[in-house]
Scaffold this active site. Structure first.
Site, short mmCIF file in Angstrom:
data_model
loop_
_atom_site.label_atom_id
_atom_site.label_comp_id
_atom_site.label_asym_id
_atom_site.label_seq_id
_atom_site.Cartn_x
_atom_site.Cartn_y
_atom_site.Cartn_z
CG ASN A 1 8.51 3.64 3.33
OD1 ASN A 1 8.22 3.30 2.19
ND2 ASN A 1 9.40 2.98 4.06
NE ARG B 1 -4.33 3.08 -0.80
CZ ARG B 1 -4.67 2.40 0.29
NH1 ARG B 1 -3.74 1.75 0.97
NH2 ARG B 1 -5.92 2.35 0.68
CG HIS C 1 -2.66 -8.82 -3.41
ND1 HIS C 1 -1.92 -9.54 -2.49
CD2 HIS C 1 -1.91 -7.72 -3.71
CE1 HIS C 1 -0.78 -8.92 -2.24
NE2 HIS C 1 -0.75 -7.81 -2.96
CE1 TYR D 1 10.06 -3.67 -4.00
CE2 TYR D 1 7.91 -4.70 -4.16
CZ TYR D 1 8.68 -3.57 -4.03
OH TYR D 1 8.08 -2.34 -3.92
NE ARG E 1 8.75 -4.84 4.07
CZ ARG E 1 7.81 -5.05 3.17
NH1 ARG E 1 7.80 -6.15 2.47
NH2 ARG E 1 6.83 -4.18 2.99
#
Length: 706
Positions: free
Chosen positions: A46, A404, A434, A467, A563
């Site tokens: 991250n 990305r 998206h 996910y 989140r």
């Protein structure tokens, strides 16, 4: 428009708080040991991306003299100072967690990492053999001198800097001599050693440093240390280029040469090597991070998966067959009977793959249209689309080349799809596509029928295992008409239509959310039932935040599950007293976006691909759709309530912007993720019991359903 003096927490600082919540999971002794390593690796990954994009962006703003339009936010100079202070402290905590908590816990389990100085003779012989047979042929020592310039080092690659002195005494100018050796990323970062009792490992860079004299036989090794450079990787793309694919490829190459924004070094780095690297990389002192442990913690993710340590991991959440499809051998028949909902990863993503696979083989299917944002490396969805084209179907695929860090992967898939005869669209000018939508056009006895899958997550069978996302299957004709209109906008020059059910960005989603929030505010003022419940990954948009503050002041209860980044500050007197924010960080990554509005006693619920961020509302093609089937609405409501009742992985955001774990307060422990998994299993068992005597063949085998 939101009040310019409204409370607003900077998005970059809020993101740092999110990564700190992930790091907290690595420190938790109640989490399985290998999972703690995995969480630590995630914080490293991250942080890499954060530096490459966000920190690099702030530095660019400082250099260009940019001033923020919104007076409630920090200036780039103020922000950069805070970020540098916060990241230095954060990285110290990462390494403290590793050395003081996780390494001792590993040693208690008989697992250790050894330096070459700590190895016995058998282990030293083993690494010598490994170096000779595997490492040495791969390594390329690069001298740095007047005739050989400092090499262009790949972003995030691990390298060794070596300080040398020539053994040839008569040679002039031999005061300081330097070289670079790249640690090969193609080989595993760690090596297991022979060990009696327990398990021992060592790192690749330690082996190379131990054997440096075999690479530089004419020199004495005075010092050596690993280092790692993170580069500015935000891409600038000329979207007006005649060959957009070629422009994307050029941009990807430019990314690898971006300006260094961070240099990682060991805490005990030789001063000569440190000066050499600062000089060669043109790095500033506040961009140097000196670390008390191995550089690049992302390798710990693979280490956490070593064989023989399964007992030190979470009990896996193995997806079960979706109850909504149990008893059907024909996925189209199931959707014709009723709208279907699937909750991943508790329920298998296979039904999404089978939806496209069956469409590819079905003689009555005329066309398939689908958007792809991020797909897996060996995507069965892509394989099915290629098969469909080969079978003569009209296949149209929007592959978002600007996703990305997935750009190269998507370029490869786009080229393969084109070669198979699919119509491939690369996205719209100035926008990322998206939305998650697949449309199958099928010829049936009563005419053309349009079947849809609408989702909150990517068409990626790999991430669908970790996910949490929700998908809706429907053949509702009005949804089908909206889907056709959306694809016409994406693939042609159609004007954005008036959708019957969909809310679509960039032209209608902001106004949709604005109207829904304002309606709840008006209902509160009239004394009607009101309330807003939303689950998003990020809440950043100033206008949405201002509207939520206004709703709170009018008495609307606002419950938010966010989140990651949350720029809204809850619990402030006379501003956000009626707003509560929780963040859930656990075994799975919370990814679904769900929105509930009480609507004067007739509650409505929507799902989709959009977060509450300016980019999602204004600069992307996003899709939010309603759940209208009464059974599925109730199920969607229960999903939201379960998340809000989590007292295991949930943290509540406080008015001072800190987060604290939600307490049990005498209630039994509840993990929403584990509860959803149990619910998926129980729903399937109930359907299997009902269908026990049915002659119908299930879509999934019994093995897949367990």
């Amino acid at each position: 428009m939101a009040d310019k003096k409204m409370p607003y927490y900077n998005r970059e600082l809020s993101w740092m708080d999110f990564n700190a919540r992930v790091l907290e999971e690595a420190t938790k002794r109640e989490n399985p040991l290998m999972e703690r390593l995995r969480f630590l690796a995630i914080t490293g990954s991250n942080l890499d991306e954060f530096f490459m994009v966000r920190v690099a962006g702030v530095k660019a703003q400082v250099n260009s003299g940019y001033k923020p339009k919104d007076t409630f936010d920090l200036t780039p100079q103020e922000l950069l100072k805070e970020l540098e202070e916060k990241t230095h402290v954060f990285m110290e905590k990462q390494y403290s967690c590793l050395s003081r908590s996780i390494v001792p816990a590993l040693e208690k389990q008989g697992i250790c990492f050894l330096s070459c100085e700590e190895m016995d003779s058998q282990q030293l012989d083993y690494i010598s053999q490994y170096f000779k047979e595997v490492l040495f042929p791969v390594l390329t020592p690069l001298a740095v001198d007047n005739s050989r310039p400092f090499p262009l080092l790949a972003n995030k690659s691990l390298n060794l800097a070596v300080y040398l002195k020539s053994k040839e005494k008569e040679k002039k100018g031999d005061d300081k001599c330097f070289a670079i050796v790249q640690v090969p990323g193609i080989l595993p970062r760690f090596l297991e050693l022979p060990c009696e009792g327990g398990r021992a490992f060592t790192l690749l860079e330690d082996i190379i440093m131990h054997k440096l004299d075999e690479l530089f036989e004419l020199h004495d090794i005075k010092a050596a240390c690993p280092f790692r450079v993170t580069r500015d990787s935000d891409m600038s793309i000329d979207e007006e280029s005649e060959d957009f694919m070629s422009e994307m490829k050029k941009s990807i190459k430019r990314r690898k040469r971006g300006r260094p924004v961070r240099l990682e070094l060991p805490a005990k780095c030789d001063k000569n090597l440190k000066s050499f690297l600062i000089d060669m990389l043109k790095i500033k002192k506040n961009e140097i991070y000196e670390l008390a442990g191995p550089l690049d913690l992302t390798f710990l993710s693979k280490f956490a998966g070593i064989k023989g340590c399964e007992n030190l991991c979470f009990k896996p959440i193995s997806p079960v067959a979706p109850a909504d499809f149990w008893g059907y051998d024909d996925i189209f028949a199931a959707i014709r009977d009723k709208d279907r909902m699937v909750h991943h990863p508790y329920e298998s993503f296979d039904c999404v793959v089978k939806f496209i696979e069956q469409a590819a083989e079905d003689e009555d299917v005329l066309a398939i249209k689908q958007t792809l944002y991020r797909v897996s490396g060996n995507s069965p969805i892509i394989a099915a689309l290629i098969k469909a084209a080969e079978n003569g179907k009209q296949v149209t695929v929007l592959v978002e080349l600007k996703a990305r860090f997935d750009e190269e992967n998507n370029i490869n898939w786009a080229q393969k799809l084109e070669k198979a005869g699919c119509h491939v669209i690369y996205g719209l000018y100035g926008l990322k596509t998206h939305c998650k939508i697949a449309l199958v056009v099928r010829r049936e006895e009563d005419g053309i029928c349009r079947y849809l899958h609408l989702g909150t997550g990517n068409y990626n069978d790999s991430t669908a295992k970790i996910y949490t996302d929700v998908g809706l299957f429907t053949c509702n004709p009005q949804y089908g008409a909206d889907a056709s209109s959306l694809f016409n906008v994406i693939t042609g020059y159609s004007r954005p239509p008036e959708y019957q059910h969909f809310a679509v960005a960039p032209h209608g989603l902001r106004s949709f959310f604005k109207q829904r929030i304002q309606l709840e505010t008006e209902n509160a003022k009239k004394g009607l039932p009101c309330g807003i419940t939303a689950k998003v990954n990020s809440l950043v948009d100033p206008e949405i935040i201002g509207l939520l503050y206004e709703a709170s002041c009018a008495g609307v209860p606002v419950r938010l599950v966010v989140r990651g980044i949350c720029c809204l500050i809850p619990g402030l007197p006379e501003v956000s007293e009626n707003i509560e924010v929780i963040s859930i960080v656990g075994q799975l990554l919370e990814h679904s976006r769900v929105f509930r509005f009480e609507n004067a006693g007739n509650p409505k619920i929507y799902m989709g691909s959009a977060d509450w961020m300016p980019r999602n509302l204004d600069r992307r093609v996003e899709l939010v759709f309603p759940i209208e089937d009464e059974d599925l609405k109730q199920r969607a409501f229960s999903i939201m309530e379960m998340l809000l009742n989590d007292n295991t992985n949930a943290r509540k955001m406080l008015p001072d912007k800190s987060y604290q774990h939600v307490t049990h307060r005498g209630k039994p422990a509840l993990s929403a993720q584990q509860a959803f998994y149990k619910d998926a299993q129980e729903r399937l068992k109930a359907r299997q019991h009902v269908e026990h005597d049915s002659p119908l063949i299930p879509i999934h085998t019994a093995d897949e359903a367990t």
